[in-house]
Each structure stands twice: as structure tokens, then as C-alpha cells.
Design an enzyme around this catalytic site. Structure first.
Site, PDB file in Angstrom:
ATOM      1  N   GLY A  45       0.779  -1.242   0.000  1.00 49.65           N
ATOM      2  CA  GLY A  45       0.000   0.000   0.000  1.00 49.65           C
ATOM      3  C   GLY A  45       0.806   1.285   0.000  1.00 49.65           C
ATOM      4  O   GLY A  45       0.309   2.314  -0.444  1.00 49.65           O
ATOM      5  N   GLU A 100       4.147   4.273   5.822  1.00 51.00           N
ATOM      6  CA  GLU A 100       2.955   3.421   5.772  1.00 51.00           C
ATOM      7  C   GLU A 100       1.851   4.123   4.988  1.00 51.00           C
ATOM      8  O   GLU A 100       1.803   5.360   4.957  1.00 51.00           O
ATOM      9  CB  GLU A 100       2.431   3.215   7.203  1.00 51.00           C
ATOM     10  CG  GLU A 100       2.689   1.855   7.802  1.00 51.00           C
ATOM     11  CD  GLU A 100       1.729   0.775   7.313  1.00 51.00           C
ATOM     12  OE1 GLU A 100       1.288   0.802   6.145  1.00 51.00           O
ATOM     13  OE2 GLU A 100       1.435  -0.121   8.111  1.00 51.00           O
ATOM     14  N   ASP A 101       0.947   3.345   4.423  1.00 51.50           N
ATOM     15  CA  ASP A 101      -0.214   3.938   3.766  1.00 51.50           C
ATOM     16  C   ASP A 101      -1.252   4.411   4.774  1.00 51.50           C
ATOM     17  O   ASP A 101      -1.777   5.505   4.684  1.00 51.50           O
ATOM     18  CB  ASP A 101      -0.841   2.961   2.756  1.00 51.50           C
ATOM     19  CG  ASP A 101      -1.153   1.587   3.352  1.00 51.50           C
ATOM     20  OD1 ASP A 101      -0.846   1.342   4.543  1.00 51.50           O
ATOM     21  OD2 ASP A 101      -1.697   0.742   2.623  1.00 51.50           O
ATOM     22  N   ASP A 104      -4.502   1.865  11.100  1.00 51.62           N
ATOM     23  CA  ASP A 104      -5.883   1.496  11.412  1.00 51.62           C
ATOM     24  C   ASP A 104      -5.904   0.987  12.854  1.00 51.62           C
ATOM     25  O   ASP A 104      -5.864   1.780  13.787  1.00 51.62           O
ATOM     26  CB  ASP A 104      -6.325   0.451  10.391  1.00 51.62           C
ATOM     27  CG  ASP A 104      -7.788   0.069  10.476  1.00 51.62           C
ATOM     28  OD1 ASP A 104      -8.577   0.872  10.983  1.00 51.62           O
ATOM     29  OD2 ASP A 104      -8.138  -1.036  10.030  1.00 51.62           O
ATOM     30  N   LYS A 132      -6.533   6.500  11.002  1.00 53.79           N
ATOM     31  CA  LYS A 132      -7.903   6.306  11.496  1.00 53.79           C
ATOM     32  C   LYS A 132      -7.799   6.098  13.005  1.00 53.79           C
ATOM     33  O   LYS A 132      -7.839   4.964  13.478  1.00 53.79           O
ATOM     34  CB  LYS A 132      -8.520   5.053  10.884  1.00 53.79           C
ATOM     35  CG  LYS A 132      -8.842   5.120   9.424  1.00 53.79           C
ATOM     36  CD  LYS A 132      -9.800   3.992   9.042  1.00 53.79           C
ATOM     37  CE  LYS A 132      -9.150   2.974   8.175  1.00 53.79           C
ATOM     38  NZ  LYS A 132     -10.048   1.897   7.732  1.00 53.79           N
ATOM     39  N   VAL A 154     -11.010   2.679   2.900  1.00 59.29           N
ATOM     40  CA  VAL A 154     -10.645   3.530   1.764  1.00 59.29           C
ATOM     41  C   VAL A 154      -9.768   2.786   0.756  1.00 59.29           C
ATOM     42  O   VAL A 154      -9.077   1.818   1.101  1.00 59.29           O
ATOM     43  CB  VAL A 154      -9.928   4.824   2.227  1.00 59.29           C
ATOM     44  CG1 VAL A 154     -10.881   5.743   2.961  1.00 59.29           C
ATOM     45  CG2 VAL A 154      -8.702   4.518   3.085  1.00 59.29           C
ATOM     46  N   ASP A 160      -5.754  -0.784  -1.629  1.00 57.51           N
ATOM     47  CA  ASP A 160      -6.578  -1.676  -2.435  1.00 57.51           C
ATOM     48  C   ASP A 160      -7.797  -2.195  -1.685  1.00 57.51           C
ATOM     49  O   ASP A 160      -7.913  -2.060  -0.468  1.00 57.51           O
ATOM     50  CB  ASP A 160      -5.760  -2.897  -2.865  1.00 57.51           C
ATOM     51  CG  ASP A 160      -5.554  -3.867  -1.712  1.00 57.51           C
ATOM     52  OD1 ASP A 160      -5.203  -3.403  -0.611  1.00 57.51           O
ATOM     53  OD2 ASP A 160      -5.768  -5.081  -1.891  1.00 57.51           O
ATOM     54  N   ARG A 166      -5.841   0.276  -6.532  1.00 57.78           N
ATOM     55  CA  ARG A 166      -4.610   0.941  -6.073  1.00 57.78           C
ATOM     56  C   ARG A 166      -4.242   2.119  -6.969  1.00 57.78           C
ATOM     57  O   ARG A 166      -3.600   3.066  -6.532  1.00 57.78           O
ATOM     58  CB  ARG A 166      -3.434  -0.044  -6.078  1.00 57.78           C
ATOM     59  CG  ARG A 166      -3.501  -1.121  -5.030  1.00 57.78           C
ATOM     60  CD  ARG A 166      -2.154  -1.835  -4.924  1.00 57.78           C
ATOM     61  NE  ARG A 166      -2.258  -3.131  -4.268  1.00 57.78           N
ATOM     62  CZ  ARG A 166      -2.259  -3.326  -2.949  1.00 57.78           C
ATOM     63  NH1 ARG A 166      -2.190  -2.302  -2.143  1.00 57.78           N
ATOM     64  NH2 ARG A 166      -2.344  -4.536  -2.442  1.00 57.78           N
TER      65      ARG A 166
HETATM   66  P1  5GP Z   1      -3.655  -2.056  10.983  1.00 59.59           P
HETATM   67  O1  5GP Z   1      -2.692  -3.180  11.220  1.00 59.59           O
HETATM   68  O2  5GP Z   1      -3.211  -0.726  11.522  1.00 59.59           O
HETATM   69  O3  5GP Z   1      -5.065  -2.419  11.409  1.00 59.59           O
HETATM   70  O4  5GP Z   1      -3.818  -1.902   9.442  1.00 59.59           O
HETATM   71  C1  5GP Z   1      -2.817  -1.485   8.636  1.00 59.59           C
HETATM   72  C2  5GP Z   1      -2.921  -2.107   7.293  1.00 59.59           C
HETATM   73  O5  5GP Z   1      -4.248  -2.579   7.024  1.00 59.59           O
HETATM   74  C3  5GP Z   1      -2.615  -1.077   6.254  1.00 59.59           C
HETATM   75  O6  5GP Z   1      -1.251  -1.070   5.938  1.00 59.59           O
HETATM   76  C4  5GP Z   1      -3.499  -1.512   5.104  1.00 59.59           C
HETATM   77  O7  5GP Z   1      -2.815  -2.473   4.347  1.00 59.59           O
HETATM   78  C5  5GP Z   1      -4.687  -2.172   5.777  1.00 59.59           C
HETATM   79  N1  5GP Z   1      -5.806  -1.233   5.942  1.00 59.59           N
HETATM   80  C6  5GP Z   1      -6.290  -0.704   7.091  1.00 59.59           C
HETATM   81  N2  5GP Z   1      -7.316   0.115   6.848  1.00 59.59           N
HETATM   82  C7  5GP Z   1      -7.483   0.123   5.513  1.00 59.59           C
HETATM   83  C8  5GP Z   1      -8.386   0.807   4.623  1.00 59.59           C
HETATM   84  O8  5GP Z   1      -9.256   1.599   4.994  1.00 59.59           O
HETATM   85  N3  5GP Z   1      -8.223   0.551   3.300  1.00 59.59           N
HETATM   86  C9  5GP Z   1      -7.283  -0.304   2.811  1.00 59.59           C
HETATM   87  N4  5GP Z   1      -7.237  -0.472   1.487  1.00 59.59           N
HETATM   88  N5  5GP Z   1      -6.402  -0.946   3.607  1.00 59.59           N
HETATM   89  C10 5GP Z   1      -6.521  -0.726   4.940  1.00 59.59           C
END
Ligand code: 5GP
Length: 176
Positions: A45, A100-101, A104, A132, A154, A160, A166
């Protein structure tokens, strides 16, 4: 007739470009004095964001990649983060900026940070395009954040949904 697209634009390409330029300037200013920055892009991402961001950083950069996956093709976090060790970044003794993208739950970045710290970098900072905060289950904060967004799924600008979208030049929320 208006084409029925499966997503709604949330952050335009123009706003992203302006904010990425600002982030590059902030990073260059805050980390001034460092002779080289090792930028670690979290795949997949982060690829578009990293490519744009490094062109606004005035500190000489070395670019590394790490692959982390936590979601598979589902939209709910699996709670497990897999790291691809074929891409072990060279960070020992380096000044590292992890890119990072999106933050979450915070699980992915926490796992990646743990991994990188194990390689003894000289310094470690985190830059995320999107945050977020309301979805956070693991307490972690980025040093540099592009946009804070609500807890919606998103796509676009590298992000994606099951491998798709993407390439969109903007960030969009998926319609239900
Ligand atoms: P976390 O581990 O913080 O829950 O999530 C991080 C990863 O989950 C991000 O690098 C991404 O790959 C994916 N992710 C979390 N939220 C989203 C979102 O809203 N859209 C997309 N496409 N990927 C997300």
C-alpha cells in the site's frame, strides 16, 4: 447518465499532492542534520505515497522495502501480521523513516517497528499518509501524518480492496 462507480472521492489528487509536499518539507526540517535517511516503504500500500514523498525530502535518501500483510482479501483485520523476510531492510545504525499507507488498528506498524528495532537503527520515525485513530486497538502514533480520516474503508493512491483500485489518483471510500 452518471456512471455508477463503486466508490466516493474522499481526498482529491490535488489535496494529496499539496499535503505530500508539506510532509516532505516537515520531515526535511525536523530531521535536518541527518546525512542520510533510510526510507522503509511498507508494501504494497505504501508504494505510491513513498514514491511521491521522497521527491519532497531534501535529505539524501536510501529506499528499502518491507512487505507486511494483515488483511488478506478481507476487510476485517485478521489480528496477525505477516512480514516477508525476503525483503529484510538494512537498517542497523541507520536513521530510518518508516512509510505506511494507513494506520488502522495499529497492529501492522507495531509489528514492523518491533522488527526494525531488533536491527538497532540509530533513529526510527514513522510517517503515514492516513490515520484512522478511532479504529486503534494498539496504542501507536505516527511522527508525521498526512490526513486523519474517519473509520471508513478507503481505496486508491496505493490502497486496495482485494487487490483492486490501487491506481486511483485520489483516496476514496468504498460504497456499501
Ligand atoms: P492495521 O494493522 O493498523 O489495522 O492496518 C494497517 C494495514 O491494514 C494497512 O497497511 C493496510 O494495508 C490495511 N488497511 C487498514 N485500513 C485500511 C483501509 O481503509 N483501506 C485499505 N485499502 N487498507 C486498509
Amino acid at each position: 447518465m452518471i456512471e455508477n462507480v463503486p466508490f466516493t472521492e474522499l481526498i482529491s489528487a490535488e489535496r494529496i499532492a499539496a499535503r505530500v509536499a508539506e510532509l516532505g518539507a516537515e520531515i526535511s526540517r525536523d530531521l535536518a542534520g541527518i546525512d542520510e535517511l533510510t526510507v522503509v516503504c511498507v508494501l504494497k500500500g505504501g508504494f505510491i505515497f513513498t514514491a511521491d514523498l521522497v521527491r519532497h525530502i531534501t535529505i539524501p535518501c536510501r529506499i528499502e522495502f518491507i512487505r507486511a500483510s494483515s488483511y488478506g482479501t478481507h476487510r476485517a483485520s485478521t489480528g496477525k501480521v505477516m512480514l516477508d523476510h525476503h525483503h529484510d531492510p538494512h537498517v542497523e545504525g541507520k536513521n530510518v523513516l518508516l512509510v505506511e499507507d494507513i494506520l488502522d488498528t495499529g497492529l501492522t506498524i507495531t509489528r514492523v517497528l518491533e522488527e526494525l528495532r531488533g536491527h538497532n537503527p540509530a533513529s526510527l520515525h514513522v510517517c503515514t499518509l492516513l490515520d484512522k485513530p478511532s479504529a486503534r486497538t494498539t496504542p501507536v502514533k505516527a511522527d508525521f501524518t498526512g490526513f486523519t480520516i474517519p473509520d471508513v474503508y478507503v481505496v486508491g493512491y496505493g490502497l486496495d480492496a482485494a487487490g483492486k483500485h490501487r491506481e486511483l489518483p485520489y483516496v476514496a471510500s468504498l460504497n456499501a
